[in-house]
Every structure is written in structure tokens, then in C-alpha cells.
Design a protein around this motif. Structure first.
Motif, PDB file in Angstrom:
ATOM      1  N   ALA A 128      19.648  -8.945 -11.811  1.00 15.33           N
ATOM      2  CA  ALA A 128      18.436  -9.414 -11.592  1.00 15.33           C
ATOM      3  C   ALA A 128      18.445 -11.093 -11.056  1.00 15.33           C
ATOM      4  O   ALA A 128      19.082 -11.870 -11.566  1.00 15.33           O
ATOM      5  CB  ALA A 128      17.240  -9.433 -12.274  1.00 15.33           C
ATOM      6  N   THR A 129      17.793 -11.567  -9.749  1.00 14.22           N
ATOM      7  CA  THR A 129      17.544 -12.777  -9.359  1.00 14.22           C
ATOM      8  C   THR A 129      15.977 -12.903  -9.522  1.00 14.22           C
ATOM      9  O   THR A 129      15.360 -12.257  -8.871  1.00 14.22           O
ATOM     10  CB  THR A 129      18.439 -13.191  -8.218  1.00 14.22           C
ATOM     11  OG1 THR A 129      17.932 -12.236  -7.305  1.00 14.22           O
ATOM     12  CG2 THR A 129      19.811 -12.927  -8.404  1.00 14.22           C
ATOM     13  N   GLY A 130      15.644 -14.228  -9.802  1.00 11.04           N
ATOM     14  CA  GLY A 130      14.332 -14.763  -9.848  1.00 11.04           C
ATOM     15  C   GLY A 130      13.109 -13.617 -10.237  1.00 11.04           C
ATOM     16  O   GLY A 130      13.589 -13.156 -11.196  1.00 11.04           O
ATOM     17  N   SER A 131      12.181 -13.364  -9.607  1.00  7.37           N
ATOM     18  CA  SER A 131      11.088 -12.489 -10.075  1.00  7.37           C
ATOM     19  C   SER A 131      11.653 -10.913  -9.812  1.00  7.37           C
ATOM     20  O   SER A 131      11.059 -10.092 -10.264  1.00  7.37           O
ATOM     21  CB  SER A 131      10.028 -12.464  -9.125  1.00  7.37           C
ATOM     22  OG  SER A 131      10.010 -12.275  -7.596  1.00  7.37           O
ATOM     23  N   GLY A 132      12.859 -10.750  -9.400  1.00 11.24           N
ATOM     24  CA  GLY A 132      13.638  -9.447  -9.413  1.00 11.24           C
ATOM     25  C   GLY A 132      13.770  -8.942 -10.861  1.00 11.24           C
ATOM     26  O   GLY A 132      13.959  -7.756 -10.995  1.00 11.24           O
ATOM     27  N   ILE A 133      13.729  -9.798 -11.770  1.00 14.79           N
ATOM     28  CA  ILE A 133      13.674  -9.256 -12.924  1.00 14.79           C
ATOM     29  C   ILE A 133      12.701  -8.257 -13.463  1.00 14.79           C
ATOM     30  O   ILE A 133      12.561  -7.739 -14.485  1.00 14.79           O
ATOM     31  CB  ILE A 133      13.766 -10.484 -14.142  1.00 14.79           C
ATOM     32  CG1 ILE A 133      13.993 -10.130 -15.691  1.00 14.79           C
ATOM     33  CG2 ILE A 133      12.213 -11.327 -14.259  1.00 14.79           C
ATOM     34  CD1 ILE A 133      15.244  -9.644 -15.797  1.00 14.79           C
ATOM     35  N   ALA A 134      11.524  -8.382 -12.834  1.00 12.30           N
ATOM     36  CA  ALA A 134      10.394  -7.703 -13.387  1.00 12.30           C
ATOM     37  C   ALA A 134      10.611  -6.040 -13.229  1.00 12.30           C
ATOM     38  O   ALA A 134      10.523  -5.466 -14.477  1.00 12.30           O
ATOM     39  CB  ALA A 134       9.091  -7.586 -12.090  1.00 12.30           C
ATOM     40  N   PRO A 135      11.157  -5.199 -12.271  1.00  7.21           N
ATOM     41  CA  PRO A 135      11.383  -3.974 -12.721  1.00  7.21           C
ATOM     42  C   PRO A 135      12.607  -3.650 -13.479  1.00  7.21           C
ATOM     43  O   PRO A 135      12.836  -2.643 -14.145  1.00  7.21           O
ATOM     44  CB  PRO A 135      11.618  -3.240 -11.197  1.00  7.21           C
ATOM     45  CG  PRO A 135      12.071  -4.481 -10.453  1.00  7.21           C
ATOM     46  CD  PRO A 135      11.521  -5.745 -11.107  1.00  7.21           C
TER      47      PRO A 135
END
Length: 250
Positions: A128-135
Motif C-alpha cells: 500500500a502507498t498513501g491512502s491506499g492502505i484503506a482497503p
């Protein structure tokens, strides 16, 4: 445009809005949703469209909380940008409009379980990078990855999480719980401070340095910058990971 069916809008209510990282560049927004919307969410990586009203351009937001049909509440991780102040600064009680749950999410059950690729998945790599950690967070906390840690003989997992500096790391208060659940957490900073003792550079470089343990028994989930996703996928495939086990949520 490839974004799926037309949205069917329903009313939802913001219940909390909190700083998600030290810098304040991202916020965590919790929203009470209609019970039927909660029932639609079954696979981490699914998303909704969110808008203030019909005059607002909708946001496409992956759901950051794990599926829970008994809890009609979704959590979102949102990076502040020009134009999304209506949600990143929304106070509790704000009414918004939400679509039905969209997308298929990460196809974990189909591609990580069983013997579809002859070798059972024993190791999961998460990127994940940045807000891509959400899912990715939703997948980790869902239990659907079936991670138990090597000490119990179960599936192992490692998360590579790339941001610029420590103040951009989200969900830090949950790292300990994730590690207890069997996830190894590897923050990777591209602009680290002088006193940073962890990994530096980019996620894909960290993967190259570590290598892929038993590629034919490994699977991966990716979400974040396009360049990262493409580079990581290339490394995994060249190492021998089955292409069908390199999963995205879009």
C-alpha cells in the motif's frame, strides 16, 4: 468509464471525523449507512460513491473498515485535496448521499484459497502507498486472509506500507494489533527524517531487497500509486508468483 453501474443514492450520516495521521493530511470519517447498504458489503476492497448532494462531484472511496453486516457503519480514509473539504471537514451529524456498494473487491476466496493454482497459499504479501492502505486494512481486519502466523503453522503475511515521512503513516495505533494477528508491518519512507531507523526508499525496492519467500505458495494484495503497483507486480511475476494471485480491488 468502467466504474460499474449507475449509483443508487441513499442518505447517510457522518458520525465522526478524526485526524488519521500526525500531519493531518488524511482524515478518518465514519458514516452510518442504511442497513441494506451494510448488507451489500461482503468483500474487502469494495467501494462506494459519496457526495454531499446532487451538485457535488462524487468521490470514489474504498471502504476502510472490514465487512460487518451487523454494524451499519462504514469507515473511510480520505486524503485532503482541493475540492473535497465538504467531507474532510464534515462534522458529526452531517448528512451525505451514498451509493450502493460497488465493485468486486479483492478476489481472495477465488484466488488464494484451495488448489486453483496447485499450491496452497501459505504466504500473503500486502502493498500500500498513501491512502491506499484503506482497503488493505479492511482485508487485514476482515479475517478473510486467514493469517495465523508461522508460529502456529498458519498463513504468514507481510505489509509493505509506503509514505513520504512518519507523520504520513495512518492507522499507527493499530500496528500492534495487526502484528498480534500475524502481520509483519514494514513502513517504507521515501523522505525519511535523519533519525529514522527503518526502511527507506520505495515499496518496490524494499520487496526486491527482501525477495519473495516460496513464490509458488505466495499471493499478494496491492493498492496505491500506479507506478508502485506495476513495479511490484512485475517483481512478483518474475519471481514466480502466479499472476492470478496478484490481486487488486479495481
Amino acid at each position: 468509464m468502467g466504474w460499474g453501474p449507475e449509483p443508487v443514492w441513499s442518505s447517510a450520516k457522518v458520525t465522526a471525523n478524526e485526524k488519521a495521521c500526525q500531519s493531518g493530511s488524511c482524515v478518518t470519517v465514519k458514516v452510518d449507512v442504511p442497513p441494506e447498504t451494510a448488507q451489500e458489503y461482503s468483500v474487502p476492497g469494495q467501494y462506494v460513491q459519496l457526495r454531499l448532494n446532487e451538485d457535488t462531484k462524487p468521490l470514489f472511496l474504498a471502504i476502510a473498515s472490514p465487512p460487518n453486516k451487523e454494524n451499519a457503519s462504514f469507515e473511510f480514509l480520505i486524503k485532503k485535496t482541493d475540492g473535497n473539504e465538504w467531507i474532510t471537514s464534515a462534522s458529526a451529524g452531517t448528512t451525505v448521499e451514498m451509493s450502493q456498494v460497488l465493485g468486486g473487491g479483492f478476489p481472495m476466496a477465488e484466488n488464494l484459497e484451495g488448489f486453483k493454482y496447485d499450491f496452497p497459499t501459505q504466504n500473503v504479501l500486502l502493498f500500500a502507498t498513501g491512502s491506499g492502505i484503506a482497503p488493505i486494512r479492511a482485508a487485514m481486519e476482515s479475517g478473510q486472509l486467514n493469517v495465523a502466523g508461522s508460529s502456529t503453522g498458519g498463513r504468514t503475511a507481510r505489509l509493505y506500507y509506503g509514505v513520504q515521512n512518519p507523520d504520513e503513516l495512518c492507522f499507527v495505533d493499530q500496528f500492534g494489533a495487526w502484528e498480534q494477528q500475524g502481520f509483519q508491518i514494514v513502513p517504507v519512507l521515501s523522505q525519511p527524517p535523519a533519525d529514522w531507523e527503518g526502511r527507506t526508499g520505495y515499496v518496490q525496492a524494499a520487496l526486491e531487497e527482501d525477495g519473495v519467500p516460496i513464490p509458488r505458495n505466495s499471493g499478494a494484495l496491492l493498492c496505491g500509486m500506479k507506478g508502485m503497483a506495476e513495479s511490484v507486480k512485475d517483481i512478483l511475476l518474475k519471481a514466480g508468483v502466479f499472476e492470478g494471485r496478484v490481486l487488486t480491488n479495481f
